[in-house]
Design an enzyme around this catalytic site. Sequence first.
Site, PDB file in Angstrom:
ATOM      1  N   ALA A  10     -11.624  43.580 -81.488  1.00 43.70           N
ATOM      2  CA  ALA A  10     -12.264  42.399 -81.120  1.00 43.70           C
ATOM      3  C   ALA A  10     -11.836  41.040 -82.214  1.00 43.70           C
ATOM      4  O   ALA A  10     -11.258  41.514 -83.023  1.00 43.70           O
ATOM      5  CB  ALA A  10     -13.647  42.611 -81.001  1.00 43.70           C
ATOM      6  N   PHE A  12     -11.749  38.370 -84.594  1.00 43.48           N
ATOM      7  CA  PHE A  12     -10.423  37.885 -85.683  1.00 43.48           C
ATOM      8  C   PHE A  12      -9.532  38.967 -85.726  1.00 43.48           C
ATOM      9  O   PHE A  12      -8.212  38.802 -85.758  1.00 43.48           O
ATOM     10  CB  PHE A  12     -10.943  37.745 -86.879  1.00 43.48           C
ATOM     11  CG  PHE A  12     -12.091  36.539 -87.315  1.00 43.48           C
ATOM     12  CD1 PHE A  12     -12.355  35.704 -86.011  1.00 43.48           C
ATOM     13  CD2 PHE A  12     -12.840  36.570 -88.214  1.00 43.48           C
ATOM     14  CE1 PHE A  12     -13.321  34.801 -86.222  1.00 43.48           C
ATOM     15  CE2 PHE A  12     -13.659  35.361 -88.397  1.00 43.48           C
ATOM     16  CZ  PHE A  12     -13.968  34.601 -87.388  1.00 43.48           C
ATOM     17  N   VAL A  55     -15.782  52.252 -90.756  1.00 43.67           N
ATOM     18  CA  VAL A  55     -16.095  51.868 -92.257  1.00 43.67           C
ATOM     19  C   VAL A  55     -17.094  52.401 -92.993  1.00 43.67           C
ATOM     20  O   VAL A  55     -17.129  52.562 -94.378  1.00 43.67           O
ATOM     21  CB  VAL A  55     -15.569  50.474 -92.335  1.00 43.67           C
ATOM     22  CG1 VAL A  55     -14.217  50.177 -92.107  1.00 43.67           C
ATOM     23  CG2 VAL A  55     -16.777  49.499 -91.951  1.00 43.67           C
ATOM     24  N   SER A 134     -17.616  34.566 -95.699  1.00 42.33           N
ATOM     25  CA  SER A 134     -18.098  33.246 -94.769  1.00 42.33           C
ATOM     26  C   SER A 134     -18.830  32.563 -95.567  1.00 42.33           C
ATOM     27  O   SER A 134     -19.246  32.654 -96.720  1.00 42.33           O
ATOM     28  CB  SER A 134     -19.439  34.260 -93.965  1.00 42.33           C
ATOM     29  OG  SER A 134     -20.100  33.375 -93.326  1.00 42.33           O
ATOM     30  N   TYR A 147     -27.422  38.944 -94.252  1.00 42.72           N
ATOM     31  CA  TYR A 147     -25.982  38.632 -94.101  1.00 42.72           C
ATOM     32  C   TYR A 147     -25.284  37.601 -95.038  1.00 42.72           C
ATOM     33  O   TYR A 147     -24.048  38.041 -95.613  1.00 42.72           O
ATOM     34  CB  TYR A 147     -25.693  38.152 -92.515  1.00 42.72           C
ATOM     35  CG  TYR A 147     -24.540  37.682 -92.210  1.00 42.72           C
ATOM     36  CD1 TYR A 147     -23.570  38.468 -91.966  1.00 42.72           C
ATOM     37  CD2 TYR A 147     -23.748  36.248 -92.352  1.00 42.72           C
ATOM     38  CE1 TYR A 147     -22.281  38.508 -91.761  1.00 42.72           C
ATOM     39  CE2 TYR A 147     -22.580  35.850 -91.888  1.00 42.72           C
ATOM     40  CZ  TYR A 147     -21.839  37.140 -91.552  1.00 42.72           C
ATOM     41  OH  TYR A 147     -20.410  36.909 -91.408  1.00 42.72           O
ATOM     42  N   GLU A 184     -16.929  38.445 -80.878  1.00 37.84           N
ATOM     43  CA  GLU A 184     -18.466  39.005 -80.148  1.00 37.84           C
ATOM     44  C   GLU A 184     -19.475  38.890 -81.228  1.00 37.84           C
ATOM     45  O   GLU A 184     -20.398  39.414 -80.986  1.00 37.84           O
ATOM     46  CB  GLU A 184     -18.030  40.602 -79.865  1.00 37.84           C
ATOM     47  CG  GLU A 184     -17.185  40.916 -78.848  1.00 37.84           C
ATOM     48  CD  GLU A 184     -16.815  42.585 -78.669  1.00 37.84           C
ATOM     49  OE1 GLU A 184     -17.213  43.213 -79.563  1.00 37.84           O
ATOM     50  OE2 GLU A 184     -16.009  42.718 -77.804  1.00 37.84           O
ATOM     51  N   PHE A 185     -19.161  38.243 -82.334  1.00 31.13           N
ATOM     52  CA  PHE A 185     -19.855  38.132 -83.517  1.00 31.13           C
ATOM     53  C   PHE A 185     -21.402  37.650 -82.949  1.00 31.13           C
ATOM     54  O   PHE A 185     -22.402  38.525 -83.367  1.00 31.13           O
ATOM     55  CB  PHE A 185     -19.288  36.948 -84.422  1.00 31.13           C
ATOM     56  CG  PHE A 185     -20.371  36.764 -85.632  1.00 31.13           C
ATOM     57  CD1 PHE A 185     -20.107  37.568 -86.785  1.00 31.13           C
ATOM     58  CD2 PHE A 185     -21.173  35.551 -85.773  1.00 31.13           C
ATOM     59  CE1 PHE A 185     -20.929  37.246 -87.701  1.00 31.13           C
ATOM     60  CE2 PHE A 185     -21.811  35.354 -86.693  1.00 31.13           C
ATOM     61  CZ  PHE A 185     -22.042  36.040 -87.681  1.00 31.13           C
TER      62      PHE A 185
HETATM   63  P1  NDP Z   1     -16.483  40.510 -83.863  1.00 32.98           P
HETATM   64  O1  NDP Z   1     -17.927  41.010 -83.566  1.00 32.98           O
HETATM   65  O2  NDP Z   1     -15.743  39.923 -82.817  1.00 32.98           O
HETATM   66  O3  NDP Z   1     -15.640  41.718 -84.255  1.00 32.98           O
HETATM   67  C1  NDP Z   1     -15.963  42.769 -85.243  1.00 32.98           C
HETATM   68  C2  NDP Z   1     -15.279  43.806 -85.452  1.00 32.98           C
HETATM   69  O4  NDP Z   1     -15.707  44.500 -86.594  1.00 32.98           O
HETATM   70  C3  NDP Z   1     -14.737  44.536 -84.114  1.00 32.98           C
HETATM   71  O5  NDP Z   1     -13.784  45.066 -83.969  1.00 32.98           O
HETATM   72  C4  NDP Z   1     -15.818  46.109 -84.704  1.00 32.98           C
HETATM   73  O6  NDP Z   1     -15.269  47.174 -83.953  1.00 32.98           O
HETATM   74  C5  NDP Z   1     -15.633  45.938 -86.154  1.00 32.98           C
HETATM   75  N1  NDP Z   1     -16.608  47.021 -86.782  1.00 32.98           N
HETATM   76  C6  NDP Z   1     -18.006  46.587 -86.734  1.00 32.98           C
HETATM   77  N2  NDP Z   1     -18.603  47.737 -87.560  1.00 32.98           N
HETATM   78  C7  NDP Z   1     -17.667  48.551 -87.581  1.00 32.98           C
HETATM   79  C8  NDP Z   1     -17.645  49.865 -88.430  1.00 32.98           C
HETATM   80  N3  NDP Z   1     -18.618  50.536 -88.899  1.00 32.98           N
HETATM   81  N4  NDP Z   1     -16.430  50.430 -88.686  1.00 32.98           N
HETATM   82  C9  NDP Z   1     -15.255  49.935 -88.075  1.00 32.98           C
HETATM   83  N5  NDP Z   1     -15.064  48.728 -87.570  1.00 32.98           N
HETATM   84  C10 NDP Z   1     -16.307  48.035 -87.201  1.00 32.98           C
HETATM   85  O7  NDP Z   1     -16.738  39.507 -85.002  1.00 32.98           O
HETATM   86  P2  NDP Z   1     -15.600  38.704 -85.675  1.00 32.98           P
HETATM   87  O8  NDP Z   1     -14.135  38.847 -85.369  1.00 32.98           O
HETATM   88  O9  NDP Z   1     -16.170  37.287 -85.572  1.00 32.98           O
HETATM   89  O10 NDP Z   1     -15.878  38.676 -87.255  1.00 32.98           O
HETATM   90  C11 NDP Z   1     -14.873  39.575 -87.926  1.00 32.98           C
HETATM   91  C12 NDP Z   1     -15.405  39.169 -89.370  1.00 32.98           C
HETATM   92  O11 NDP Z   1     -15.354  37.954 -89.714  1.00 32.98           O
HETATM   93  C13 NDP Z   1     -16.940  39.838 -89.830  1.00 32.98           C
HETATM   94  O12 NDP Z   1     -16.776  40.428 -91.005  1.00 32.98           O
HETATM   95  C14 NDP Z   1     -17.718  38.538 -89.916  1.00 32.98           C
HETATM   96  O13 NDP Z   1     -18.713  38.711 -90.665  1.00 32.98           O
HETATM   97  C15 NDP Z   1     -16.710  37.752 -90.247  1.00 32.98           C
HETATM   98  N6  NDP Z   1     -16.858  36.124 -89.825  1.00 32.98           N
HETATM   99  C16 NDP Z   1     -17.254  35.758 -88.648  1.00 32.98           C
HETATM  100  C17 NDP Z   1     -17.387  34.477 -88.224  1.00 32.98           C
HETATM  101  C18 NDP Z   1     -17.888  33.999 -86.920  1.00 32.98           C
HETATM  102  O14 NDP Z   1     -18.224  32.931 -86.651  1.00 32.98           O
HETATM  103  N7  NDP Z   1     -17.235  34.830 -85.898  1.00 32.98           N
HETATM  104  C19 NDP Z   1     -17.677  33.630 -89.289  1.00 32.98           C
HETATM  105  C20 NDP Z   1     -17.194  33.936 -90.843  1.00 32.98           C
HETATM  106  C21 NDP Z   1     -17.244  35.272 -90.904  1.00 32.98           C
HETATM  107  P3  NDP Z   1     -15.838  48.288 -83.254  1.00 32.98           P
HETATM  108  O15 NDP Z   1     -17.259  47.890 -82.816  1.00 32.98           O
HETATM  109  O16 NDP Z   1     -14.982  48.791 -82.301  1.00 32.98           O
HETATM  110  O17 NDP Z   1     -15.920  49.315 -84.409  1.00 32.98           O
HETATM  111  C1  8X3 Z   2     -20.362  33.606 -89.687  1.00 29.74           C
HETATM  112  C2  8X3 Z   2     -20.724  32.254 -89.763  1.00 29.74           C
HETATM  113  O1  8X3 Z   2     -22.593  30.310 -90.230  1.00 29.74           O
HETATM  114  O2  8X3 Z   2     -22.950  32.277 -88.399  1.00 29.74           O
HETATM  115  O3  8X3 Z   2     -20.376  34.207 -90.837  1.00 29.74           O
HETATM  116  O4  8X3 Z   2     -23.339  32.686 -90.748  1.00 29.74           O
HETATM  117  S1  8X3 Z   2     -22.527  31.860 -89.898  1.00 29.74           S
END
Ligand code: NDP
Ligand code: 8X3
Length: 248
Positions: A10, A12, A55, A134, A147, A184-185
């Site tokens: 999903a 990034f 993970v 982040s 978080y 999906e964040f």
């Molecule tokens: P999504 O929820 O869209 O994607 C998260 C991904 O992490 C999914 O592919 C999910 O896959 C995987 N994941 C979660 N838990 C596990 C696990 N235990 N083992 C393996 N894979 C796992 O989130 P984003 O793409 O938005 O976020 C990606 C990263 O960027 C995260 O670390 C997030 O904290 C960080 N981030 C996001 C921001 C935002 O605003 N969106 C901003 C700053 C940082 P599955 O469920 O299939 O395992």
């Molecule tokens: C995701 C950005 O602002 O929702 O890491 O914490 S924020």
Amino acid sequence: MIVFITGASAGFGAAMARVFVQNGHRAILAARRTERIDKLARELGDKALPITLDVTSRASIEAALSGLPEDWRDIDVLINNAGLALNTKPAHEVPLEDWDTMIATNCQGLVTMTRAVLPAMVARGSGLIINLGSVAGHFPYPGGNVYGATKAFVAQFTLNLRADLVGTGVRATDLAPGLCGGTEFSNVRFHGDDAAAAKVYEGTTPLSPEDIANTAYWIATLPPHVNVNRIEMMPTCQGFAPFAIKRN
Ligand code: NDP
Ligand code: 8X3
């Protein structure tokens, strides 16, 4: 280049997989939802390899790495992207389970992946680890509690990796985005409350997964003598809050 991307099902991670493969590189797509990474791998063709991975489980990490086909083992770039935020409740109300899951995924999972992949990079004298931090790790906000703390951990762990890796040829970067839509964040954060998730982005032009993927690709394609220690990104519409002051 072989890139191992955690959380490639999903957001990034999926966008990063597309950017690296579309530029001629090979990507290992790792996540728990096998059907999602299988589908993405079918879209991307034989330069993508789906691997089911949780993970939070050391056994799952070891099995995923030891199960890699011989010609996929020399990982050039590890992107520790798998991660999540759960909840925006204040510290005295949030379920402890949510904190445990964030720590297990964002901290424990990230360090276990790193420790598993790093020795081969050091032995080869090259490699890059990109950790998804982040802005929440740099600035506190209400409901950010654990978080934000996990992402502060990611930031400092990345710099400490740099301290250990000087002279090895292995690079490390903390890539720290702010508000980013199209993933999906927030749906995960609000435990599936899609209306609450959508509200987060209402009236904004947030960063996109492609913005983050292109930045990761840029970092990974810089000449080997260049290390980006940390990079913080925000959408232009995002800024900083004033200090909260409770007046009598
Ligand atoms: P999504 O929820 O869209 O994607 C998260 C991904 O992490 C999914 O592919 C999910 O896959 C995987 N994941 C979660 N838990 C596990 C696990 N235990 N083992 C393996 N894979 C796992 O989130 P984003 O793409 O938005 O976020 C990606 C990263 O960027 C995260 O670390 C997030 O904290 C960080 N981030 C996001 C921001 C935002 O605003 N969106 C901003 C700053 C940082 P599955 O469920 O299939 O395992
Ligand atoms: C995701 C950005 O602002 O929702 O890491 O914490 S924020």
